[in-house]
Structures are given as C-alpha cells and as structure tokens.
Design a protein around this motif. Structure first.
Motif, PDB file in Angstrom:
ATOM      1  N   GLY B 105      71.372  68.919   8.017  1.00 41.94           N
ATOM      2  CA  GLY B 105      70.312  69.320   7.099  1.00 41.94           C
ATOM      3  C   GLY B 105      69.468  70.448   7.651  1.00 41.94           C
ATOM      4  N   TYR B 129      66.748  65.841  14.299  1.00 40.14           N
ATOM      5  CA  TYR B 129      67.424  64.902  15.185  1.00 40.14           C
ATOM      6  C   TYR B 129      68.913  65.227  15.144  1.00 40.14           C
ATOM      7  N   MET B 135      76.505  62.319   9.765  1.00 39.34           N
ATOM      8  CA  MET B 135      76.803  60.903   9.937  1.00 39.34           C
ATOM      9  C   MET B 135      76.686  60.142   8.616  1.00 39.34           C
ATOM     10  N   ASN B 136      75.706  60.529   7.815  1.00 36.99           N
ATOM     11  CA  ASN B 136      75.435  59.797   6.585  1.00 36.99           C
ATOM     12  C   ASN B 136      76.628  59.770   5.641  1.00 36.99           C
TER      13      ASN B 136
HETATM   14  C1  LIG Z   1      73.471  69.380  -1.899  1.00 39.08           C
HETATM   15  C2  LIG Z   1      74.035  68.205  -1.188  1.00 39.08           C
HETATM   16  N1  LIG Z   1      75.252  68.291  -0.645  1.00 39.08           N
HETATM   17  C3  LIG Z   1      75.762  67.224  -0.003  1.00 39.08           C
HETATM   18  C4  LIG Z   1      75.061  66.066   0.098  1.00 39.08           C
HETATM   19  C5  LIG Z   1      75.696  64.886   0.780  1.00 39.08           C
HETATM   20  N2  LIG Z   1      75.059  64.545   2.066  1.00 39.08           N
HETATM   21  C6  LIG Z   1      74.077  63.624   2.162  1.00 39.08           C
HETATM   22  S1  LIG Z   1      73.564  63.349   3.747  1.00 39.08           S
HETATM   23  C7  LIG Z   1      74.732  64.433   4.331  1.00 39.08           C
HETATM   24  C8  LIG Z   1      74.906  64.631   5.785  1.00 39.08           C
HETATM   25  C9  LIG Z   1      73.658  64.628   6.570  1.00 39.08           C
HETATM   26  O1  LIG Z   1      73.956  65.067   7.853  1.00 39.08           O
HETATM   27  P1  LIG Z   1      72.834  65.377   8.885  1.00 39.08           P
HETATM   28  O2  LIG Z   1      71.805  66.252   8.291  1.00 39.08           O
HETATM   29  O3  LIG Z   1      73.460  65.849  10.128  1.00 39.08           O
HETATM   30  O4  LIG Z   1      72.128  63.958   9.105  1.00 39.08           O
HETATM   31  P2  LIG Z   1      72.846  62.596   9.586  1.00 39.08           P
HETATM   32  O5  LIG Z   1      73.370  61.924   8.375  1.00 39.08           O
HETATM   33  O6  LIG Z   1      73.891  62.954  10.555  1.00 39.08           O
HETATM   34  O7  LIG Z   1      71.759  61.793  10.194  1.00 39.08           O
HETATM   35  C10 LIG Z   1      75.461  65.014   3.299  1.00 39.08           C
HETATM   36  C11 LIG Z   1      76.538  65.998   3.487  1.00 39.08           C
HETATM   37  C12 LIG Z   1      73.790  66.018  -0.503  1.00 39.08           C
HETATM   38  N3  LIG Z   1      73.027  64.914  -0.469  1.00 39.08           N
HETATM   39  N4  LIG Z   1      73.293  67.091  -1.120  1.00 39.08           N
END
Ligand SMILES: Cc1ncc(C[n+]2csc(CCOP(=O)(O)OP(=O)(O)O)c2C)c(N)n1
Ligand code: SF4
Lengths: 403, 300
Positions: B105, B129, B135-136
């Motif tokens: 993000g 972080y 991961m989500n």
């Molecule tokens: C526009 C959009 N594209 C894709 C998603 C799907 N999505 C939700 S959380 C996520 C991954 C988040 O990864 P990160 O920011 O590294 O946080 P983590 O889950 O690893 O803690 C994705 C791809 C979304 N919510 N919105």
C-alpha cells in the motif's frame, strides 16, 4: 447582485457562498477555471477554506472523503477522465454516506481524446450511489450548488452537480448571486453526528460481513446488504427532501421551480422532447418553431436524474402521444441511458395509462459534435409526425457517408 | 536529545484491545501495539486495505481504541491530507494524524499519493509496516519483496528483482524525518515515533515486521527473525533527520563492533528463501558488504 460571468465562475460563487471548508482538486479541461477561481478566492482570503492542490483526481476525492469524515464541508470538481479516475473513490464516498458536493463539468471521455462536451462521463457514474442533478444555465448552476449542499447534508448522500463543458462552463450569461446572509440562513454550517474524534473513537468504513452481526451490547448491527438497501431507500426518499428544499429555496430567494423536471409548453403537448442540461433550453427554440407550424410540442428538462423522478416523469408524459429523448450519451449495445429510464418509468405505471406514448431515442452531440437547431427542428418534426417510432435509436448529425 | 525509553518507562496505557484478528506471532501486532502507545490518545489513524484492516476487526466491533478512517488502497496519504485539512479548517490542530499502511500500500499502489503529500509537506506521520509482500491477499510479491523470495505469484523462481528502497525514495522528497525500525526492537521504534511527533512536516517511518505465515517460520520466532535481519546487516535501523543519516541502536552497534551475523542463517530459517542458491546467497552477502562500506564512508 447581478453579474455576467462564465458558468464555472457561477459554480465557484456557489461554493464560496456555501462556505465549503476544504476544497481539493486536480486540473482538467473544462473544469479548470472553476477550481482556479476557488484557489484565487481562498488565497486572497475572500473565502475561508483550505485549498489542497493534490496530485491526482483519485487523491482529490480521497481528501474530500477524509475531510468530510473529520467534520468539514468539502468540495471538488472534475470532468471526463478525471471523473473516471475517481471511480473507486466515488463509490466509496456514497457508501460512506458523506455529504460531498462535486461539480462535473461534462466532457466526452477518451479514447480517442476529446475535450468537448457530452454526457458520457457523468452517465458512466450513474450507478455509484450519488445524487445527480443537471443544470441548464448559469443561474441553475449557482443555485444548485447551494441547494446541493443542503440536500447532501440532509440525506447523507453525495451530490454531483453536472453542467455542460464549454456550452455553460465557458460562456458568459447574466445571473443573480444570492445574498450571503440569506444563504447562511438557508444553509447552516455542517455539523455531523459522528466524525473522527479522539474523544469518541470509532472505526469508519470497517470490513462488514454479508450477514447482520450483534455489537458489544448484543444489538444487531447492519450487514453489508442492509447498508446498501439503506442507501437505496434514502436515495428514493431524497426526492421528497429535494422537493422540500426547492420549496424553501423559492421562498427564500424568489426563484426556482420544479426540482425534478422543468417543463416548457408541455401542458397541452402531444409531442414532448426530453433532455438534460443546456440542450433542453436549446430545444425550447425548436418547440417555438414547431408550435408556429401547428405541432403541439413541448420540452422537459430532467433536473434530478438520480434518484430518478419516475412518478413526475410519468405524470408529465402520460398525456403525450410522442416522447423523443435527445441525449448526449450512449449505453453501448443498447440505447441512450436516459431513453431507457424514460421507457421504464412509463412501463412502471403502465396500468394507469390509457395509451402508452411512443418513445423515440435520439443520440446526438457526442464529443462536441455540433447540434444545429435546424437539424433539431427537422428530427423533432419528423418524430412527431411518424405514426409509430421504429424503436430504433436515431442518430442526429452523423456524417452518414462515412458509416 | 530525548531520553531513551526503557521497558520500565514505556506507558502502560494500551490502545489496542487484547484479542485481535492478526495471525499468531504477527510482527505487525507488536509494532502496532507499541506504535500506538507512542502516538498517544490524541491521534487519528488512516488505514488502507491490508492485514491491519483485518487486525482492526469486523463491523461493528473494533480492536483499536483510536479513531480510525479506513480508506481505499491507493489513497492513504491523500486521506491523511484530508483529515489534516479538515482539522485545520475546524481549528483542531493539536491532534496527531498518522497513516499506517503495508509495504504494498505504500511502495506500490499508494506511492503516488504519498509522493504528492510529501512534496506538499503535509504535516502527518506516515508509518509503513514492511512484511515484504501482499499478505492480505495471500502472499503475492510487492515492490518491497526481497530478491529470491518465493511468493504465491513468484512461486517457482522467486522474485527476480531487488527490494525497492522506499525510505530512500521518501528521503529524496526532502522531508524532515525518515526512520527505519523493526518490530524486534520495540523501544527503538517507540522512541522514533515519539521523536517524529515533535517534528513538523511529513515524517516517514518504515518498520520491518516479520510475518510467520508469509515468510514460513514458526510464530514463536518472530522477534528472533526480526533481530536476525538486523544483526546480519540486511535490514538496518537508522534515522535521516533533515538529510543527516545516522545508524541507531543495534545497527549503530554493528558499525562499531563489526560483528555481523551471517545472512545465510536468516535466509535458511524461512521457507520463502528455500530455493536460493549458494551463489545467490554469496551475492547477497556481497551486497550487504557494499552497503555497509558505503555507510562507513558516509559516516566517517
Ligand atoms: C484498488 C485495489 N486493488 C487491490 C486490492 C486488493 N488488496 C487488498 S489488501 C492488498 C495487499 C496489501 O498488501 P500490503 O499493503 O503489503 O499489506 P499487507 O496485507 O501485506 O499487510 C491487496 C492487493 C484492493 N483492496 N484495492
Ligand atoms: S499474514 Fe503476516 S502480516 Fe498478516 S496478519 Fe498474518 S502474520 Fe501478520
């Protein structure tokens, strides 16, 4: 105070009088002069607000969403691809039930690039949960912006105020600027019940399950579907609220009229043209010509398009023999979206109709294709005379030989 | 300089309820708990979709005792900007605004809004972080996934590219404070967020948060995993204050003692690195060496 100014300046004055507290925007033609004007009003201290020059439309609406959740009155504006780039945020704002107001200065969308006017941009955002109002002239632009804030804050639903790029945004017309103290009375400051506050911590727009779920007190809280249904219901009720607000506005400012549809010479009309925005006013001249020829024509400007005022549409059109829907947008592979909505409103009330009016769709003016009044006269006259419409959408102003 | 916080002087007040929806052993859980203590009660949080959204709980129950605005994935920094703009308009300017987002993000989809906000010098603390993948959505590669790591969309060959250096990108914006920290060193993390609170302008804090589920290690080793990353010189703890770079805590100590652990132990203890060849490992060793030579030169 009467002034002669462009439609964009009319909108900016409306925002200033509404005392928006946060304005965030990104430039795109033909919206640009509107937000430039606001930046000038704010920098000069004439308007007390935060102006945030963001790096994209996605961020512009994100700023407004966050500002509104924090308790401030927020405004943005855009056109065409800028609006499309906001799409994710547009749904988010409505789902979060935020009373934002956004001017959409209508422009055709790419590819191929065009900067000229049509309604494909706002039409493509029709199903995002925003109220959509179309303005026909500068007076309506400034008045609608002020009314839009009151409507949005009463029903907790964001409002798009749409007006035609160039045809209204860049042309000059005289209009009345409402008196500030009167506006203050009509539109009190924004005081939400819930906002981001460390003294009352709450998590906004949390993950919500499909099913309803109890809160800590054991009370059932809405599931996702309940939230969606509530938005829909409140949107339908917003028609009544819009009517009340129109009434209050007319009483306060001595102008205004029907909040849903502005009818011109429709009382005894056999043949009614329906349109959005400035085109509806252009069609008034056409009606006058046809009336001289003995054709009983009229024109209806749909002012509020979502929620769709189906009952008002039905009441107005029920007595007509012909309804011709002129529109600058297309639902590819079917017909004009407004035409489909008009048909559906008539169908919904079919049982109380002695005879169903014949509905003809006409697509015109895409990407700024010139709409000649003479051509409008021809197609309107022809459609009035046709026994029954073919059901096929007509195209006006096409370079036929090329197709 | 502010006094260093010890485990005894860490405030007792908790802003995260016991019991939340993160996996057991989640590094984010440690960082979030300590980070919120450092941010304090008068804070508004802005959070995009991520494991943190899940940790926060499902409507209508929340695990965090601070007001929080969930925003769309790409708009975290713009959301924080909007909160700030409204607070300014409303005259509530004492409240701290903190964005808290994952590495995907931040370094990928959110970087445009973050870059824009940093250029405008928006007055918020942005905390990333870094669990080194998405991961989500089930462990897909992000820009910040390290070279060679297996993820669910680099399943056979591992990530072919290098890890994106987001703190350096942020530092290039000329913001007053950039810091890196690790969930394995919570007091260092606490002090950096406390310090960030005393600074005006955009402040960026990058936290390494080991993720047992995504990296493939036993949840009881989260802190050890974080410590190994730092002790091997792979993930370094530093501050860049008004452009001045300074290694901190255990990384500063590494510089003086020169006793760096072998990175191979770190790599070997996680399933995501299981296909790394001896050659790749020695290349990584070399990269760490070069990076530290650079630090030595810059700091001498
Ligand atoms: C526009 C959009 N594209 C894709 C998603 C799907 N999505 C939700 S959380 C996520 C991954 C988040 O990864 P990160 O920011 O590294 O946080 P983590 O889950 O690893 O803690 C994705 C791809 C979304 N919510 N919105
Ligand atoms: S997947 Fe990783 S980062 Fe996400 S909650 Fe589980 S342990 Fe934490």
């Amino acid at each position: 105070m009467h002034i002669i100014e462009s439609g964009n300046v009319a909108a900016a004055w409306g925002v200033k009088l509404s005392k928006a507290q946060v304005v965030a925007a990104y430039p795109i033609t033909p919206q640009t002069p509107l937000t430039e004007k606001l930046s000038e009003l704010i920098e000069s201290g004439e308007m007390k607000a935060q102006y945030i020059p963001v790096e994209s439309e996605h961020s512009a609406l994100a700023v407004c969403i966050a500002a509104s959740t924090t308790g401030a009155r927020a405004f943005t504006a855009t056109s065409a691809n800028g609006l499309l780039y906001m799409n994710e945020q547009i749904h988010w704002a409505a789902g979060a039930r935020l009373p934002l107001v956004m001017c959409v200065v209508n422009r055709g969308v790419g590819a191929p690039w065009t900067i000229w006017n049509d309604h494909q941009d706002s039409m493509s955002q029709r199903d995002t949960g925003w109220i959509q109002i179309y303005a026909c002239d500068h007076q309506q632009i400034i008045d609608t912006v002020i009314k839009a804030f009151r409507l949005a804050e009463t029903v907790s639903i964001p409002v798009m105020v749409c007006y035609d790029g160039y045809l209204l945004s860049h042309t000059y017309m005289p209009f009345d600027v409402p008196d500030e103290t009167q506006v203050d009375r009509f539109l009190p400051s924004y005081r939400p019940e819930r906002f981001l506050d460390p003294n009352m911590p709450a998590n906004f727009n949390t993950v919500t399950l499909p099913e309803s779920r109890p809160d800590l007190q054991g009370e059932p809280a809405p599931g996702y579907m309940e939230f969606r249904t509530l938005l829909h219901k409140d949107m339908r009720n917003a028609l009544n609220t819009a009517a009340d607000i129109e009434q209050a506005f007319s009483e306060a400012f001595g102008r205004g009229g029907d909040p849903f549809i502005e009818a011109w010479r429709c009382e005894d009309a056999d043949c009614i043209a329906v349109a959005l925005g400035s085109l509806a006013y252009q069609l008034r001249d056409v009606v006058d010509v046809l009336r001289e020829e003995g054709i009983r024509a009229g024109v209806a400007a749909i002012r509020i398009y979502r929620p769709f005022p189906d009952e008002a549409v039905f009441r107005l059109l029920a007595g007509a023999k012909k309804v011709i829907v002129f529109e600058k947008a297309l639902s590819y592979g079917y017909e004009g979206p407004l035409c489909a909505d008009i048909k559906s409103a008539l169908y919904a009330h079919l049982s109380s109709l002695p005879e169903r009016p014949d509905v003809q769709g006409v697509i015109l003016g895409l990407g700024g294709r010139e709409i000649k009044t003479d051509d409008l006269v021809d197609v309107f006259r022809q459609s009035c005379k046709d026994d029954r419409a073919s059901g096929k959408t007509k195209w006006l102003g096409l370079a036929q030989k090329q197709l | 300089m502010q006094a260093k916080t010890s485990i005894l002087s860490l405030p007792e007040e908790e802003f995260i309820h016991p019991g939340n929806r993160a996996c057991s052993g989640c590094g984010l859980g440690i960082a979030y708990r300590i980070g919120l203590k450092a941010l304090g009660k008068d804070t508004i949080l802005v959070v995009p979709p991520s494991c943190l959204t899940v940790l926060q709980g499902l409507y209508p129950i929340a695990s965090t005792k601070l007001p929080c605005l969930n925003v769309t994935f790409a708009s975290t920094a713009a959301g924080a900007t909007g909160v700030l703009g409204a607070l300014k308009a409303l005259g509530r300017t004492k409240t701290t605004v903190a964005a808290w987002a994952g590495d995907g993000g931040t370094g990928d989809i959110g970087i445009q809004a973050l870059s824009g906000a940093s250029e405008r010098q928006e007055n918020f603390i942005y905390i990333c972080y870094d669990n080194e993948a998405y991961m989500n959505t089930g462990v897909q590669r992000s820009g910040t996934t390290p070279h060679g790591a297996l993820t669910s969309n680099t399943p056979l060959l591992g990530k072919l590219q290098q890890k994106k250096d987001v703190p350096s990108i942020m530092s290039a914006h000329g913001i007053p404070y950039v810091a890196s920290c690790s969930a394995a060193y919570p007091l260092d993390l606490y002090d950096k967020i406390r310090k960030a609170r005393t600074i005006t302008g955009t402040r960026y804090i990058h936290i390494h948060t080991p993720c047992p589920s995504g990296w493939g290690f036993d949840p009881k080793y989260t802190v050890k995993m974080g410590q190994m990353a730092v002790q091997s010189g792979l993930f370094d703890l530093y501050e860049i204050e008004n452009g001045q770079f300074r290694l901190t805590g255990p990384s500063a100590k590494l510089m003086t003692t020169g006793k760096m652990a072998d990175v191979e132990d770190y790599l070997k203890s996680q399933r995501r690195f299981r296909i790394l060849s001896a050659e790749q490992i020695s290349q990584l060793r070399q990269q760490i060496q070069t990076k530290w030579d650079g630090y030595r030169k810059a700091l001498s």
